[in-house]
Design a protein around this motif. Structure first.
Motif, PDB file in Angstrom:
ATOM      1  N   GLU A 114       0.768  -1.162  -0.042  1.00 54.87           N
ATOM      2  CA  GLU A 114      -0.086  -0.203  -0.070  1.00 54.87           C
ATOM      3  C   GLU A 114       0.752   1.208   0.114  1.00 54.87           C
ATOM      4  N   ALA A 115       0.263   2.407  -0.268  1.00 53.93           N
ATOM      5  CA  ALA A 115       0.958   3.557  -0.424  1.00 53.93           C
ATOM      6  C   ALA A 115       1.441   3.989   0.932  1.00 53.93           C
ATOM      7  N   GLY A 116       2.818   4.224   0.949  1.00 45.76           N
ATOM      8  CA  GLY A 116       3.712   4.743   2.031  1.00 45.76           C
ATOM      9  C   GLY A 116       4.264   3.601   2.767  1.00 45.76           C
ATOM     10  N   HIS A 117       3.841   2.277   2.676  1.00 50.72           N
ATOM     11  CA  HIS A 117       4.176   1.107   3.360  1.00 50.72           C
ATOM     12  C   HIS A 117       5.421   0.464   2.850  1.00 50.72           C
ATOM     13  N   SER A 118       6.367  -0.214   3.566  1.00 49.85           N
ATOM     14  CA  SER A 118       7.307  -0.903   3.309  1.00 49.85           C
ATOM     15  C   SER A 118       7.367  -2.605   3.236  1.00 49.85           C
ATOM     16  N   PHE A 119       8.158  -3.145   2.685  1.00 49.04           N
ATOM     17  CA  PHE A 119       8.146  -4.528   2.743  1.00 49.04           C
ATOM     18  C   PHE A 119       9.813  -4.627   3.072  1.00 49.04           C
ATOM     19  N   VAL A 120      10.210  -5.553   3.801  1.00 53.09           N
ATOM     20  CA  VAL A 120      11.268  -5.848   4.470  1.00 53.09           C
ATOM     21  C   VAL A 120      11.541  -7.549   4.519  1.00 53.09           C
ATOM     22  N   MET A 121      12.837  -7.741   3.868  1.00 51.36           N
ATOM     23  CA  MET A 121      13.229  -9.336   4.162  1.00 51.36           C
ATOM     24  C   MET A 121      14.400  -9.485   4.421  1.00 51.36           C
ATOM     25  N   GLY A 122      14.844 -10.609   4.633  1.00 51.12           N
ATOM     26  CA  GLY A 122      16.456 -10.861   4.944  1.00 51.12           C
ATOM     27  C   GLY A 122      17.050 -11.298   3.672  1.00 51.12           C
ATOM     28  N   THR A 123      17.698 -12.372   3.781  1.00 49.07           N
ATOM     29  CA  THR A 123      18.429 -12.944   2.840  1.00 49.07           C
ATOM     30  C   THR A 123      17.514 -13.369   1.652  1.00 49.07           C
ATOM     31  N   SER A 124      18.409 -13.333   0.148  1.00 49.52           N
ATOM     32  CA  SER A 124      17.484 -13.943  -0.614  1.00 49.52           C
ATOM     33  C   SER A 124      17.771 -15.336  -1.138  1.00 49.52           C
ATOM     34  N   HIS A 125      18.568 -15.804  -0.404  1.00 53.98           N
ATOM     35  CA  HIS A 125      19.271 -17.332  -0.536  1.00 53.98           C
ATOM     36  C   HIS A 125      18.187 -18.257   0.373  1.00 53.98           C
ATOM     37  N   ASP A 126      17.528 -19.183  -0.342  1.00 57.88           N
ATOM     38  CA  ASP A 126      16.797 -20.092   0.562  1.00 57.88           C
ATOM     39  C   ASP A 126      15.880 -19.620   1.184  1.00 57.88           C
ATOM     40  N   SER A 127      14.993 -18.423   0.729  1.00 55.15           N
ATOM     41  CA  SER A 127      14.446 -17.596   1.774  1.00 55.15           C
ATOM     42  C   SER A 127      12.792 -17.847   1.368  1.00 55.15           C
ATOM     43  N   ILE A 128      12.306 -18.443   0.301  1.00 53.49           N
ATOM     44  CA  ILE A 128      10.902 -18.045  -0.116  1.00 53.49           C
ATOM     45  C   ILE A 128      10.528 -19.502  -0.509  1.00 53.49           C
ATOM     46  N   ALA A 129       9.333 -19.777  -0.747  1.00 49.82           N
ATOM     47  CA  ALA A 129       8.668 -20.917  -1.304  1.00 49.82           C
ATOM     48  C   ALA A 129       6.978 -20.736  -1.392  1.00 49.82           C
ATOM     49  N   VAL A 130       6.470 -21.128  -2.514  1.00 51.32           N
ATOM     50  CA  VAL A 130       4.938 -21.272  -2.839  1.00 51.32           C
ATOM     51  C   VAL A 130       4.778 -22.649  -3.167  1.00 51.32           C
ATOM     52  N   TYR A 131       3.346 -22.907  -2.705  1.00 56.36           N
ATOM     53  CA  TYR A 131       2.869 -24.075  -3.034  1.00 56.36           C
ATOM     54  C   TYR A 131       1.346 -23.934  -3.183  1.00 56.36           C
ATOM     55  N   ASP A 132       0.917 -24.681  -4.416  1.00 58.96           N
ATOM     56  CA  ASP A 132      -0.297 -24.287  -4.634  1.00 58.96           C
ATOM     57  C   ASP A 132      -1.392 -25.764  -4.690  1.00 58.96           C
ATOM     58  N   ALA A 133      -0.921 -26.730  -4.095  1.00 56.79           N
ATOM     59  CA  ALA A 133      -1.498 -27.917  -4.228  1.00 56.79           C
ATOM     60  C   ALA A 133      -2.712 -28.083  -3.103  1.00 56.79           C
ATOM     61  N   ASP A 134      -2.219 -27.842  -1.827  1.00 54.37           N
ATOM     62  CA  ASP A 134      -2.890 -27.579  -0.677  1.00 54.37           C
ATOM     63  C   ASP A 134      -2.401 -26.572   0.464  1.00 54.37           C
ATOM     64  N   GLY A 135      -2.990 -26.400   1.555  1.00 49.30           N
ATOM     65  CA  GLY A 135      -2.560 -25.566   2.466  1.00 49.30           C
ATOM     66  C   GLY A 135      -1.305 -25.996   3.371  1.00 49.30           C
ATOM     67  N   SER A 136      -0.469 -27.168   3.000  1.00 42.59           N
ATOM     68  CA  SER A 136       0.653 -27.685   3.829  1.00 42.59           C
ATOM     69  C   SER A 136       1.850 -26.463   3.739  1.00 42.59           C
ATOM     70  N   VAL A 137       2.227 -26.575   4.772  1.00 38.85           N
ATOM     71  CA  VAL A 137       3.335 -25.912   5.316  1.00 38.85           C
ATOM     72  C   VAL A 137       4.923 -26.545   4.421  1.00 38.85           C
ATOM     73  N   GLN A 138       5.564 -25.230   3.828  1.00 46.60           N
ATOM     74  CA  GLN A 138       6.643 -25.506   2.951  1.00 46.60           C
ATOM     75  C   GLN A 138       7.836 -25.384   3.960  1.00 46.60           C
ATOM     76  N   THR A 139       8.803 -26.050   4.092  1.00 46.80           N
ATOM     77  CA  THR A 139       9.990 -26.007   4.670  1.00 46.80           C
ATOM     78  C   THR A 139      11.319 -26.045   3.599  1.00 46.80           C
ATOM     79  N   THR A 140      11.179 -26.296   2.466  1.00 48.09           N
ATOM     80  CA  THR A 140      12.005 -26.282   1.313  1.00 48.09           C
ATOM     81  C   THR A 140      12.045 -25.128   0.652  1.00 48.09           C
ATOM     82  N   LEU A 141      12.790 -24.224   1.059  1.00 48.06           N
ATOM     83  CA  LEU A 141      12.784 -22.759   0.621  1.00 48.06           C
ATOM     84  C   LEU A 141      13.740 -22.569  -0.535  1.00 48.06           C
ATOM     85  N   HIS A 142      13.614 -21.707  -1.481  1.00 47.29           N
ATOM     86  CA  HIS A 142      14.105 -21.463  -2.951  1.00 47.29           C
ATOM     87  C   HIS A 142      14.892 -19.978  -2.742  1.00 47.29           C
TER      88      HIS A 142
END
Length: 165
Positions: A114-142
């Motif tokens: 949104e306007a005026g808001h910030s997004f912060v994250m740490g490392t870009s290495h092994d830091s994010i995953a998405v999964y669209d099959a069901d709502g299970s938690v993902q622990t293998t990060l990319h």
């Protein structure tokens, strides 16, 4: 080439100030990251109706596309500088992580900033995953391969600050 840059410590402080019913409810949190020796700070105008890449990482630094080494990035902040309009922040994800050369985008996750808001994250290495099959938690990060801004029908200014070691 011998560098003349002395690594330093980055300090990031987030403070919320609010008093409800006469009682302070805010907080302050401080993060320090040592040995930072590279900073990228830019204000970028994202033209209306144009997806704009504002960050790129890879397994090797490619100065031709201004990428940063994916394993060295330790802190990323995006701030929507617009006073009224939101943007979509597209986090481009490399799930193959081939280990040689440039990264490749295989998945994406999009968040509204949104306007005026910030997004912060740490490392870009092994830091994010998405999964669209069901709502299970993902622990293998990319790896985060890049960040693309979709400003919609308005030109939007954003600030991006990246620190790496």
């Amino acid at each position: 080439m011998a560098t003349t840059i002395t690594p330093a410590t980055l300090t990031s402080t987030i403070t919320e100030n609010i008093t409800l019913n006469g009682s302070e409810q805010g907080s302050t949190n401080t993060l320090t990251i040592g040995s930072v020796n590279e900073i990228s700070k830019r204000i970028v105008t994202c033209p209306a109706n144009v997806d704009t890449t504002v960050f790129r990482s890879g397994v090797t630094v490619d100065v031709t596309d201004s990428s940063m080494d994916v394993q060295d990035v330790k802190y990323i902040r995006l701030t929507n500088l617009d006073g009224a309009e939101s943007i979509n922040v597209n986090l481009q994800i490399d799930v193959t992580e081939s280990g040689s050369g440039a990264s490749a985008v295989n998945e994406t996750a999009t968040i509204l900033l949104e306007a005026g808001h910030s997004f912060v994250m740490g490392t870009s290495h092994d830091s994010i995953a998405v999964y669209d099959a069901d709502g299970s938690v993902q622990t293998t990060l990319h790896d985060l391969e890049s960040i693309l801004i979709d400003p919609g029908t308005n030109a939007i200014d954003i600030e991006i600050f990246v620190a790496s070691t």
